[in-house]
Design an enzyme around this catalytic site. Structure first.
Site, PDB file in Angstrom:
ATOM      1  N   THR A 128      47.677  45.070  42.480  1.00 34.99           N
ATOM      2  CA  THR A 128      46.866  45.439  41.305  1.00 34.99           C
ATOM      3  C   THR A 128      45.812  46.509  41.578  1.00 34.99           C
ATOM      4  OG1 THR A 128      45.174  44.545  39.804  1.00 34.99           O
ATOM      5  CG2 THR A 128      45.456  43.383  41.871  1.00 34.99           C
ATOM      6  N   GLU A 130      42.983  46.290  40.565  1.00 35.75           N
ATOM      7  CA  GLU A 130      41.719  45.584  40.806  1.00 35.75           C
ATOM      8  C   GLU A 130      41.312  45.633  42.279  1.00 35.75           C
ATOM      9  OE1 GLU A 130      39.439  43.827  38.656  1.00 35.75           O
ATOM     10  OE2 GLU A 130      40.468  45.038  37.164  1.00 35.75           O
ATOM     11  N   TYR A 153      39.683  37.116  41.735  1.00 32.67           N
ATOM     12  CA  TYR A 153      41.072  37.535  41.476  1.00 32.67           C
ATOM     13  C   TYR A 153      41.477  38.635  42.450  1.00 32.67           C
ATOM     14  CZ  TYR A 153      44.914  40.076  39.254  1.00 32.67           C
ATOM     15  OH  TYR A 153      46.116  40.723  39.012  1.00 32.67           O
ATOM     16  N   LYS A 157      44.182  38.824  45.632  1.00 32.83           N
ATOM     17  CA  LYS A 157      45.282  39.795  45.626  1.00 32.83           C
ATOM     18  C   LYS A 157      45.226  40.709  46.868  1.00 32.83           C
ATOM     19  CE  LYS A 157      47.666  39.158  41.707  1.00 32.83           C
ATOM     20  NZ  LYS A 157      49.128  39.173  41.540  1.00 32.83           N
TER      21      LYS A 157
HETATM   22  P1  NAP Z   1      50.713  36.677  32.957  1.00 30.72           P
HETATM   23  O1  NAP Z   1      51.282  37.040  31.624  1.00 30.72           O
HETATM   24  O2  NAP Z   1      49.413  35.991  33.031  1.00 30.72           O
HETATM   25  O3  NAP Z   1      51.817  35.781  33.708  1.00 30.72           O
HETATM   26  C1  NAP Z   1      51.512  35.068  34.873  1.00 30.72           C
HETATM   27  C2  NAP Z   1      52.682  34.168  35.200  1.00 30.72           C
HETATM   28  O4  NAP Z   1      52.375  33.420  36.394  1.00 30.72           O
HETATM   29  C3  NAP Z   1      52.997  33.123  34.111  1.00 30.72           C
HETATM   30  O5  NAP Z   1      54.389  32.953  34.044  1.00 30.72           O
HETATM   31  C4  NAP Z   1      52.343  31.873  34.677  1.00 30.72           C
HETATM   32  O6  NAP Z   1      52.909  30.663  34.196  1.00 30.72           O
HETATM   33  C5  NAP Z   1      52.670  32.051  36.149  1.00 30.72           C
HETATM   34  N1  NAP Z   1      51.870  31.203  37.036  1.00 30.72           N
HETATM   35  C6  NAP Z   1      50.535  31.061  37.074  1.00 30.72           C
HETATM   36  N2  NAP Z   1      50.166  30.185  38.029  1.00 30.72           N
HETATM   37  C7  NAP Z   1      51.312  29.760  38.602  1.00 30.72           C
HETATM   38  C8  NAP Z   1      51.603  28.840  39.638  1.00 30.72           C
HETATM   39  N3  NAP Z   1      50.639  28.173  40.271  1.00 30.72           N
HETATM   40  N4  NAP Z   1      52.905  28.651  40.014  1.00 30.72           N
HETATM   41  C9  NAP Z   1      53.894  29.301  39.348  1.00 30.72           C
HETATM   42  N5  NAP Z   1      53.681  30.173  38.343  1.00 30.72           N
HETATM   43  C10 NAP Z   1      52.411  30.397  37.980  1.00 30.72           C
HETATM   44  O7  NAP Z   1      50.607  37.979  33.876  1.00 30.72           O
HETATM   45  P2  NAP Z   1      51.340  39.400  33.750  1.00 30.72           P
HETATM   46  O8  NAP Z   1      50.471  40.301  32.982  1.00 30.72           O
HETATM   47  O9  NAP Z   1      52.751  39.207  33.381  1.00 30.72           O
HETATM   48  O10 NAP Z   1      51.238  39.899  35.260  1.00 30.72           O
HETATM   49  C11 NAP Z   1      52.269  39.616  36.196  1.00 30.72           C
HETATM   50  C12 NAP Z   1      51.709  39.779  37.596  1.00 30.72           C
HETATM   51  O11 NAP Z   1      51.256  41.118  37.782  1.00 30.72           O
HETATM   52  C13 NAP Z   1      50.518  38.901  37.936  1.00 30.72           C
HETATM   53  O12 NAP Z   1      50.619  38.568  39.297  1.00 30.72           O
HETATM   54  C14 NAP Z   1      49.323  39.799  37.711  1.00 30.72           C
HETATM   55  O13 NAP Z   1      48.237  39.364  38.500  1.00 30.72           O
HETATM   56  C15 NAP Z   1      49.892  41.114  38.167  1.00 30.72           C
HETATM   57  N6  NAP Z   1      49.325  42.316  37.562  1.00 30.72           N
HETATM   58  C16 NAP Z   1      49.292  42.424  36.215  1.00 30.72           C
HETATM   59  C17 NAP Z   1      48.837  43.591  35.648  1.00 30.72           C
HETATM   60  C18 NAP Z   1      48.800  43.776  34.151  1.00 30.72           C
HETATM   61  O14 NAP Z   1      48.101  44.673  33.696  1.00 30.72           O
HETATM   62  N7  NAP Z   1      49.550  42.996  33.388  1.00 30.72           N
HETATM   63  C19 NAP Z   1      48.434  44.668  36.476  1.00 30.72           C
HETATM   64  C20 NAP Z   1      48.509  44.508  37.848  1.00 30.72           C
HETATM   65  C21 NAP Z   1      48.977  43.344  38.384  1.00 30.72           C
HETATM   66  P3  NAP Z   1      52.400  29.999  32.794  1.00 30.72           P
HETATM   67  O15 NAP Z   1      53.220  30.666  31.722  1.00 30.72           O
HETATM   68  O16 NAP Z   1      52.742  28.584  32.995  1.00 30.72           O
HETATM   69  O17 NAP Z   1      50.942  30.279  32.661  1.00 30.72           O
HETATM   70  O1  F7E Z   2      39.854  43.370  30.776  1.00 30.22           O
HETATM   71  C1  F7E Z   2      36.626  44.340  29.380  1.00 30.22           C
HETATM   72  C2  F7E Z   2      36.659  43.613  30.707  1.00 30.22           C
HETATM   73  O2  F7E Z   2      40.841  41.094  30.848  1.00 30.22           O
HETATM   74  C3  F7E Z   2      39.842  44.779  30.700  1.00 30.22           C
HETATM   75  C4  F7E Z   2      44.962  41.796  34.404  1.00 30.22           C
HETATM   76  O3  F7E Z   2      46.285  41.990  33.984  1.00 30.22           O
HETATM   77  O4  F7E Z   2      44.608  44.148  34.602  1.00 30.22           O
HETATM   78  C5  F7E Z   2      44.132  42.978  33.969  1.00 30.22           C
HETATM   79  O5  F7E Z   2      42.788  42.724  34.331  1.00 30.22           O
HETATM   80  C6  F7E Z   2      38.409  45.257  30.552  1.00 30.22           C
HETATM   81  C7  F7E Z   2      37.432  44.625  31.546  1.00 30.22           C
HETATM   82  O6  F7E Z   2      41.998  43.018  31.997  1.00 30.22           O
HETATM   83  C8  F7E Z   2      36.405  41.860  26.762  1.00 30.22           C
HETATM   84  O7  F7E Z   2      35.346  43.346  31.177  1.00 30.22           O
HETATM   85  C9  F7E Z   2      35.451  43.731  27.260  1.00 30.22           C
HETATM   86  O8  F7E Z   2      36.585  45.623  32.022  1.00 30.22           O
HETATM   87  O9  F7E Z   2      42.023  42.927  29.565  1.00 30.22           O
HETATM   88  P1  F7E Z   2      41.204  42.524  30.719  1.00 30.22           P
HETATM   89  P2  F7E Z   2      41.554  43.307  33.504  1.00 30.22           P
HETATM   90  O10 F7E Z   2      40.369  42.552  33.883  1.00 30.22           O
HETATM   91  O11 F7E Z   2      41.506  44.796  33.656  1.00 30.22           O
HETATM   92  C10 F7E Z   2      44.569  44.126  36.038  1.00 30.22           C
HETATM   93  C11 F7E Z   2      45.160  45.422  36.547  1.00 30.22           C
HETATM   94  C12 F7E Z   2      45.193  42.917  36.616  1.00 30.22           C
HETATM   95  O12 F7E Z   2      45.707  42.947  37.732  1.00 30.22           O
HETATM   96  C13 F7E Z   2      44.927  41.630  35.917  1.00 30.22           C
HETATM   97  O13 F7E Z   2      45.905  40.653  36.269  1.00 30.22           O
HETATM   98  O14 F7E Z   2      37.940  44.879  29.268  1.00 30.22           O
HETATM   99  N1  F7E Z   2      36.368  43.503  28.215  1.00 30.22           N
HETATM  100  N2  F7E Z   2      35.449  42.745  26.346  1.00 30.22           N
HETATM  101  C14 F7E Z   2      36.994  42.337  27.950  1.00 30.22           C
HETATM  102  N3  F7E Z   2      37.979  41.694  28.580  1.00 30.22           N
HETATM  103  C15 F7E Z   2      38.420  40.525  28.030  1.00 30.22           C
HETATM  104  N4  F7E Z   2      39.448  39.863  28.640  1.00 30.22           N
HETATM  105  N5  F7E Z   2      37.867  40.006  26.885  1.00 30.22           N
HETATM  106  C16 F7E Z   2      36.849  40.635  26.203  1.00 30.22           C
HETATM  107  O15 F7E Z   2      36.378  40.173  25.177  1.00 30.22           O
END
Ligand code: NAP
Ligand code: F7E
Length: 348
Positions: A128, A130, A153, A157
């Site tokens: 990520t 992050e 988080y 990671k």
């Molecule tokens: P998501 O929608 O939150 O999906 C997370 C998945 O992990 C869900 O299927 C969840 O199951 C499962 N999970 C959580 N805890 C678990 C456990 N203890 N054992 C087995 N499964 C578990 O996330 P996403 O957006 O698809 O992201 C996929 C991956 O990419 C994550 O690792 C995230 O950190 C990473 N990532 C995401 C982004 C992004 O912008 N989306 C960017 C960079 C990296 P449940 O359905 O039961 O909750």
């Molecule tokens: O926040 C701000 C918050 O929770 C984005 C995950 O997929 O991407 C995701 O993490 C920004 C942050 O995503 C609200 O403070 C303002 O600056 O949508 P988010 P994230 O934290 O960037 C990375 C790449 C991952 O790896 C993660 O798994 O938006 N923000 N107001 C808010 N965020 C939330 N959630 N809710 C608010 O009301």
């Protein structure tokens, strides 16, 4: 006759897992998804796949080594996409220990099971942006930008990132880190900011919600479209050599701007006034306050500015995202105007 490849996906019920399953099934893979036990079904995003003979799910959990070990023995996947995570950065401040169990040790458990079983497979780690911590002076962030994680988080990671590199170096695993910047879609979890905004705007248009409360409006992210990004995951595992690559659009957008883009889709121009926690966004035409700031959504430490320098991945994978942030806001908003929840067929 060529043998069918089996891919294992952890996190298959999540946003990315569901798109990746569709992509791999379309390419002729057998897909085996690991589903964790919850108090109710969590399969909304994959319900449309459950009747297919080439799509199988099993209960398992990345905090449970025995389930991972048994599943690897049973499934013998040639590719493993490790997407399972406690993926909410804000929530990780409230459950840091659990977030580390899942996001850090979960990866180690899988890597170690692969090593112990001498499984001949390729491994993708959902790393990520992050990791970079969003320090403005480091943007745009590339594979050589120093890591400065700023949340439980991200720290979990980071452990996974280095575990992947260590197992690659020490045991010769084909294991890669996809350092992905934010990617969103109509299937995004409802407590991530883009989905929270698009859903609220749709409800405001329909008269079922009054206004929207957000945290840090100034945070900037590099938002792409998840449906496209899962192809980059697959491409990473098709490379002859494992690698760690930054994937993103290269464009940064603030939370405030994303909010404006969504309101524009329903014909509302927002006018901002006030500062900090007193800032509000009003409908320019009616003067009604539609957006306000609620400190409950602030994070103890914030990643202020994340913007990818994705040139290396673009070149190595011959892949680039197609959907810009305005188009992304539009497709999310249109979906939310038509659906109250995830449902299929979706935006395809
Ligand atoms: P998501 O929608 O939150 O999906 C997370 C998945 O992990 C869900 O299927 C969840 O199951 C499962 N999970 C959580 N805890 C678990 C456990 N203890 N054992 C087995 N499964 C578990 O996330 P996403 O957006 O698809 O992201 C996929 C991956 O990419 C994550 O690792 C995230 O950190 C990473 N990532 C995401 C982004 C992004 O912008 N989306 C960017 C960079 C990296 P449940 O359905 O039961 O909750
Ligand atoms: O926040 C701000 C918050 O929770 C984005 C995950 O997929 O991407 C995701 O993490 C920004 C942050 O995503 C609200 O403070 C303002 O600056 O949508 P988010 P994230 O934290 O960037 C990375 C790449 C991952 O790896 C993660 O798994 O938006 N923000 N107001 C808010 N965020 C939330 N959630 N809710 C608010 O009301």
């Amino acid at each position: 006759m060529t043998k069918t490849k089996t891919a294992l996906i952890t996190g298959v019920t999540g946003q990315d897992g569901s798109y990746l399953a569709e992509l791999l099934l379309g390419k002729g893979y057998h897909v085996h998804g690991i589903v964790r036990r919850n108090s109710d079904f969590t399969s909304k995003r994959i319900d449309h796949l459950l009747t297919r003979p080439d799509f199988v799910t099993s209960y398992g959990d990345v905090v449970d080594s025995s389930s991972l070990h048994s599943l690897l023995v049973e499934v013998k996947p040639v590719e493993i996409y490790h997407l399972a995570a406690q993926s909410h950065v804000g929530v990780s401040f409230q459950i840091p220990d659990y977030s580390a169990q899942v996001n850090a040790l979960g990866t180690l458990r899988l890597l170690n099971a692969i090593k112990e079983l001498k499984l001949d497979c390729r491994f993708y780690q959902a790393s990520t942006s992050e990791l970079f911590g969003g320090l403005p002076e480091t943007a745009p962030q590339s594979e050589s930008t120093p890591f400065t994680p700023r949340s439980p988080y991200a720290i979990g990671k980071l452990f996974s990132y280095w575990s992947v590199r260590n197992y690659r170096e020490a045991y010769g695993l084909h294991a890669s880190n996809g350092i992905f910047f934010n990617h969103e879609s109509p299937r995004r979890g409802k407590n991530f900011v883009t989905k929270k905004i698009s859903q609220a705007v749709a409800r405001i248009k329909q008269g079922t919600q009054d206004n929207l409360r957000l945290g840090n409006l100034d945070a900037e992210r590099d938002w792409g479209y998840a449906r496209e990004y899962v192809e980059a995951m697959w491409l990473m595992l098709q490379q002859p050599q494992p690698n760690d690559l930054v994937v993103g659009t290269g464009v940064r957008t603030s939370v405030r701007r994303f909010t404006e883009l969504c309101f524009a889709e329903i014909g509302i121009v927002l006018e901002w006034s006030g500062k900090g926690v007193s800032e509000v966004g009003r409908d320019k035409k009616t003067g009604k306050t539609l957006v306000s700031v609620d400190p409950v959504y602030f994070r103890a430490t914030e990643a202020d500015l994340l913007q990818a320098d994705p040139r290396r991945a673009n070149e190595k994978l011959k892949w680039k995202p197609k959907t810009d942030v305005a188009k992304l806001a539009q497709l999310m908003l249109r979906y939310d105007l038509a659906h109250e929840d995830y449902g299929f067929p979706d935006e395809a």
